[in-house]
Design a protein around this motif. Sequence first.
Motif: not given
Length: 304
Positions: A103-104, A229-230, A234-237
């Motif tokens: 993700l990073s 956190t947002k 968004k990406h992991f639910g």
Amino acid sequence: MCERGYGMLVGWLDRNGQLDPLAHPCDRVTRDLIRAFIIEYSVGRAEGTVAGAVRGIAYVLRACAPPDGVDWLTRLAHRMTNTAKPSRPKLPRMVRIADIVLLSNRLMDIGLDKLGQGHRSGAPIYRDGLIIGLLIHRPVRRRNLTDLRVGHNLIVNDLGIRITIPREETKKGVPFDGYVPKRLEQAVFTYLDRVRPVLLNSDIPDEGWLWIGRQGRRMPADDISIRVTKTTRKHFGRDLSPHLFRDCAATEVALERPELIGMTKHLLGHMTPASSQKFYNQATSLTAFSRHSDVIRKLREEGS
């Protein structure tokens, strides 16, 4: 932290007209007063937070009257600490390190693409990706992450990018001195050279703070938490707060390299490995959760 807990008690006593300025600190507490304080302080707070305040009071009193202070209060504080229930279960929000790293990298790639197309919106995307990447590789506490400052505690030298945090600025009084991992070095240099200047405001003096937020100002700790956190939601639910990165890091070591579990003490800045194990290692629960999922999957396959 202990002083803060005791200070809240003193403030509470003062507001209720029960503070004797001349009394010895140990003489300011009774079972009834502590019970009333806990009832009022508990409103809207997690059990761990309340236990921490009571423990702080008890430890200050031990310092004022060593070695025992007010013995019954110390026992109460330890009992409350050991039985406090987490305000939110950690396990359902855990994410593997490999997924966090992906993700990073993805966010930083997206940010650079947007910047290359002339869109300033790519700068905060890249910044958030770098924050997430740095957090999972060097899971420092939120306050220390927020206080990173180029040329002060984040220094570029011949060996790389060094992060140095003195003991008086860490929660446990353990200094941190380490380097940004090599795999992130170029990402940090890219941020400093290409991204951070876009985030800065020419009307505001540059004081060297690493993370720049709205209107070109230093990014507050709460803003970092909100962005992280947002983004993870968004990406992991699921919500992955900056503090939870520490759990993920310690758990990954326990699962993948158990022979290196002692390193979590240094990774998390604890005095002893016991603290890392007690508060941050979710490996046993995570393994049990995975096995439970495997059993359910096999039962479904047999049933079909």
